[in-house]
Design a protein around this motif. Structure first.
Motif, PDB file in Angstrom:
ATOM      1  N   GLU A 172     -12.536 -22.766  46.430  1.00 34.27           N
ATOM      2  CA  GLU A 172     -13.219 -21.721  45.670  1.00 34.27           C
ATOM      3  C   GLU A 172     -14.647 -21.543  46.171  1.00 34.27           C
ATOM      4  OE1 GLU A 172     -15.533 -21.593  41.477  1.00 34.27           O
ATOM      5  OE2 GLU A 172     -13.493 -22.424  41.383  1.00 34.27           O
ATOM      6  N   THR A 211      -8.934 -19.431  42.025  1.00 30.10           N
ATOM      7  CA  THR A 211      -8.996 -20.573  42.943  1.00 30.10           C
ATOM      8  C   THR A 211      -9.855 -21.654  42.308  1.00 30.10           C
ATOM      9  OG1 THR A 211     -10.927 -19.633  44.082  1.00 30.10           O
ATOM     10  CG2 THR A 211      -8.751 -19.078  44.974  1.00 30.10           C
ATOM     11  N   SER A 212      -9.942 -22.787  42.979  1.00 31.17           N
ATOM     12  CA  SER A 212     -10.716 -23.895  42.402  1.00 31.17           C
ATOM     13  C   SER A 212     -11.251 -24.812  43.490  1.00 31.17           C
ATOM     14  CB  SER A 212      -9.830 -24.712  41.448  1.00 31.17           C
ATOM     15  OG  SER A 212      -8.730 -25.273  42.161  1.00 31.17           O
ATOM     16  N   GLY A 213     -12.160 -25.695  43.096  1.00 32.55           N
ATOM     17  CA  GLY A 213     -12.664 -26.756  43.961  1.00 32.55           C
ATOM     18  C   GLY A 213     -13.428 -26.258  45.168  1.00 32.55           C
ATOM     19  N   MET A 234     -13.071 -16.735  41.615  1.00 32.25           N
ATOM     20  CA  MET A 234     -13.351 -17.970  40.881  1.00 32.25           C
ATOM     21  C   MET A 234     -12.294 -18.240  39.812  1.00 32.25           C
ATOM     22  SD  MET A 234     -17.514 -17.609  40.548  1.00 32.25           S
ATOM     23  CE  MET A 234     -17.759 -19.175  39.713  1.00 32.25           C
TER      24      MET A 234
END
Length: 861
Positions: free
Chosen positions: A694, A689-691, A686
């Motif tokens: 993630e 990464t994102s969005g 988390m």
């Protein structure tokens, strides 16, 4: 109606009363042509519909699957040893009655045809569930069909014992698995060995015919042995030659190849083996193995009718005759199959089969066998009700009503009428004689002719039940009739072994695989388990993708960890390092043995092997050796940590590991990650990464994917529709729906979803993903699709990308070669050649150098 569907009361019947599927307020599945269920054939809104293409679609319901006019999906095609030897007749199962048999339309055996359709009973089979929904949970959807209120056709009259079959067979809510011929979008066809009986409004009609729609509901059987998806005859021949060359034999390698290839593929391996090595595969196997394991392998390497001819010859060769073998084959094979058997018998043994039968048997039994061998049985799909009554009267007068028995009449009817006509005749016989035909045969006949007549009845009513009983007879009591066991297992493995397994469990309350396991041993047992479809027992590791995996690194024989540790100590101490010793010791031992070497090294010399090797080695050779010294899940955790450590994140590494590992493996990785790196894996993901990417990785890290192998077609249709509406049919993309389906459904289920998705959208799921997603999320979704379609192919592509063009992605190359070496690197090599027309070892040799290259080649080869 098939196998007693629907259940006539009791528990477990259709439809589910709660937790149903789809949920309330949703369009029902299947779509309802009119209130109460499907109408009568040809009636407005009825089944089959008057228009082409299948069921009529209710508002909001699923679109009909492609099919022939007037029927849902059309008549089933053949299942068995397709393409082997002489051409098989169309729509004909190996040793089974012709497709469509047993399912007449209006008339004998079909539901009544009142105006406006045939309504089911309250809560009847085919009605939609009452509540609940999917994906929140619930039971399987009921399959399309009638809900007859009468006694099932082909079943014994009320109050009588079943025809050799346990009550409730087929009452499971789970749909049978589809075959290559039965596509996922097509109606799920149950094996209709028995059709519903009733007081027909057309009782005076002389003949009733089958529509295409009814034909589609006829026999559909499933083998446990399927064509291997990554098949390469040349590679398989190489594996077999290596397994038998030199001292000793690698029986497991033989099982891993021949136990998981179809008969057609085994014939190609035989041809390739002779082409490549100038040797006969069967002769080599006979010289290397013995006993029942040898007999089973030799049987598997024959073509189907060739094996039947061999079994018949063997049954009559020498002193005495095995009459039960003659009965089993001649009763259960089709006309075309028997004609082929006769041709092969004469060519191979230079004798006419009929002459042999006449010289080895006598009396009425001889006459019955000659009639059966004549291959003149009616194989039409029609039922002549008047003729059934007439034949029933003749049988009664020839037996029960007569002093003595008129065997000729029994012979004429039992050897010439179609199986569906015989079912009708047996029902009519009960009305006349007030007892089941089996009891009459047992009281009127004895010995071999009794066995032959009873076998005809059993095959006409339920072939899987007949063969289930044969298997039970081969193993019950003291000793095992291995010849019978081998013959049934081999000859039915690609035909109806799935149904035989179900029948065995219902008849004898035991799993067939467990029964075999208790009665056999060694490699013979392992190969039988492969044929019965019990991969867990046949091999300790089964691929989540549904194919049998084999690695390239095996345990070293006569292994001694203390000697290996001393060799490594001598190789690294003092000036210089003997890299060849390091390669020979660590490149040949499996991971468990390498851990034993590490422990012995520490105990003998008080030093850490990994530290000593790091001090003496360098570059990619050092990286490979360090990877080999870690335990599998420890190495996965290490790779994930390195992928997120420092600036930048190697997202492709996160994707590869989290997409391809099992739930249990991911749980172990998480535990080791926290222990080694003092943080939760999920938290690091988390943070790096994102969005939606993630969220997908977190879902995969949760390790909650369904890992079952069953497929429920109703749920398949719903998920395919959800993905279609969340992507190409929608403005924008509903990523949450894709995440939920792709991260939680089983591989077997997703494979079916992708096929049905193509039918709905007109394009492959991968193409839709490329148009709807981008970046890391697109790569992750495509990785899931690739693993579902074939995990070996996925890693083969990854290896190719690591070496193609300028430069080499050495960390990717090392990670995949090491992590898959004991899992499926053998499969990956086959897939690499199939996809890129190149040898993986050759590719590595051209792209690497020095000790690094030698170590990789040692692992790969």
């Amino acid at each position: 109606m098939s196998y007693g569907y629907p259940p006539q009361g009791g528990q477990g019947g259709y439809p589910p009363q709660q937790g149903g599927y789809p949920g309330g307020g949703q369009p029902g599945y299947p779509p309802q042509g009119q209130p109460g269920g499907y109408g009568a054939p040809g009636a407005p809104g009825g089944y089959p519909p008057a228009q082409a293409g299948g069921y009529g679609q209710a508002p909001g319901g699923y679109p009909p699957a492609p099919g022939g006019a007037g029927g849902y999906g059309g008549a089933p095609s053949s299942i068995g040893f397709e393409g082997v030897g002489a051409q098989q007749p169309p729509a004909q199962n190996y040793g089974a009655p012709p497709a469509g048999y047993g399912a007449p339309q209006a008339g004998y055996g079909a539901p009544p045809q009142p105006t406006g359709g045939y309504p089911p009973q309250q809560g009847g089979y085919g009605a939609p569930p009452q509540a609940g929904g999917y994906p929140a949970g619930g039971s399987a959807p009921p399959q399309p069909g009638y809900a007859p209120q009468q006694q099932p056709y082909g079943a014994p009259p009320p109050g009588q014992q079943g025809y050799g079959q346990a009550p409730g067979y087929g009452a499971s809510a789970s749909a049978p698995m589809p075959t290559n011929q039965q596509m996922y979008g097509q109606q799920n066809v149950q094996p209709a060995y028995s059709q519903p009986a009733h007081s027909s409004p057309h009782a005076g009609a002389k003949v009733s015919h089958m529509t295409q729609g009814m034909a589609a509901m006829a026999i559909k059987t499933h083998g446990t042995v399927k064509p291997f998806s990554g098949f390469n005859a040349e590679s398989d021949a190489q594996v077999l030659r290596k397994a038998m060359k030199g001292l000793g034999t690698d029986e497991k390698a033989i099982i891993n190849v021949l136990g998981y290839r179809s008969c057609d593929q085994r014939q190609k391996i035989k041809t390739q083996y002779k082409q490549a090595y100038g040797r006969d595969l069967v002769k080599d196997i006979k010289s290397e193995v013995s006993g029942n394991f040898e007999e089973l392998l030799c049987a598997m390497l024959m073509k189907p009718r060739e094996y039947d001819a061999y079994c018949l010859y063997d049954a009559m060769a020498g002193a005495g005759t095995t009459e039960s073998t003659l009965i089993e084959i001649l009763v259960s094979r089709s006309n075309a199959e028997k004609k082929e058997i006769n041709d092969i018998y004469q060519k191979k043994y230079h004798k006419k089969l009929e002459n042999e039968l006449m010289s080895e048997t006598s009396g009425h039994f001889r006459k019955l066998l000659v009639s059966l061998n004549n291959a003149g049985r009616d194989e039409s799909h029609n039922v002549n009700v008047a003729k059934a009554r007439e034949d029933a009267e003749k049988l009664y007068r020839a037996g029960e009503k007569k002093w003595g028995t008129d065997e000729a009449t029994f012979n004429l009817i039992m050897a010439s009428r179609s199986h569906v006509q015989l079912q009708a005749t047996f029902d009519e016989y009960y009305k006349v004689a007030k007892r089941d035909i089996i009891k009459s045969i047992q009281s009127e006949f004895s010995g071999d002719v009794e066995d032959g007549m009873c076998a005809i009845v059993d095959i006409a009513r339920n072939p899987p039940s007949y063969f289930a009983k044969r298997l039970y007879q081969s193993m019950k009591g003291a000793g095992t009739n291995d010849t019978m066991l081998i013959r049934v297992m081999v000859s039915r493995s690609e035909v109806d072994m799935v149904e035989i397994k179900h029948a065995f469990k219902n008849l004898f309350k035991k799993e067939l695989g467990k029964f075999i396991g208790d009665d056999t041993s060694g490699y013979y047992k392992q190969l039988l388990h492969a044929l019965v479809g019990n991969l867990r027992m046949a091999q300790q590791q089964q691929s989540a993708c549904g194919y049998v995996e084999f690695g390239t690194v095996k345990p070293v024989l006569n292994f001694n960890p203390d000697d290996a540790a001393r060799s490594l100590r001598n190789a690294v101490k003092g000036i210089g390092t003997d890299e060849a010793v390091v390669i020979n010791v660590l490149g040949t031992a499996n991971n468990q043995q390498r851990q034993d070497i590490k422990n012995s090294y520490k105990q003998q010399f008080g030093r850490a092997l990994e530290d000593d090797l790091k001090g003496d080695l360098s570059g990619h050779f050092e990286d490979t050796v360090v990877a080999l010294l870690k335990e599998p899940r420890e190495y996965d955790a290490y790779c994930l940590y390195k992928a997120m450590k420092g600036l930048g994140t190697k997202e492709s590494v996160l994707i590869e590991i989290l997409v391809s590992r099992s739930n249990e493996e991911i749980k172990q990785i998480k535990h080791i990650y926290k222990s080694e790196y003092k943080n939760e894996l999920e938290r690091d993901i988390m943070g790096d990464t994102s969005g939606d990417f993630e969220r997908l990785l977190v879902s995969l890290t949760n390790a909650s994917r369904d890992e079952s192998t069953s497929v429920e077609l109703g749920k398949v249709h719903i998920d395919a529709k959800l993905l279609h509406e969340a992507g190409v049919k929608k403005w924008g993309t509903d990523e949450e729906t894709f995440n939920r389906v792709m991260a939680s459904r089983s591989y077997a289920h997703l494979r079916a979803v992708f096929e049905h998705y193509h039918k709905l959208s007109g394009e492959d799921i991968a193409k839709s993903i490329k148009s709807e997603f981008s970046g890391d999320l697109e790569e992750a979704m495509l990785a899931i699709v690739d693993c579902v379609k074939g995990r070996a192919e996925y890693f083969a592509k990854k290896l190719y990308k690591s070496m193609k063009g300028l430069g080499t992605k050495d960390q990717d190359l090392i990670r995949i070669v090491v992590s898959r070496s004991e899992v499926d690197l053998g499969n990956i090599k086959v897939a690499f050649r199939g996809n890129f027309n190149a040898d993986l070892a050759g590719f590595i040799k051209d792209d690497t150098s020095g000790d690094y290259r030698q170590m990789l080649l040692k692992i790969v080869n």
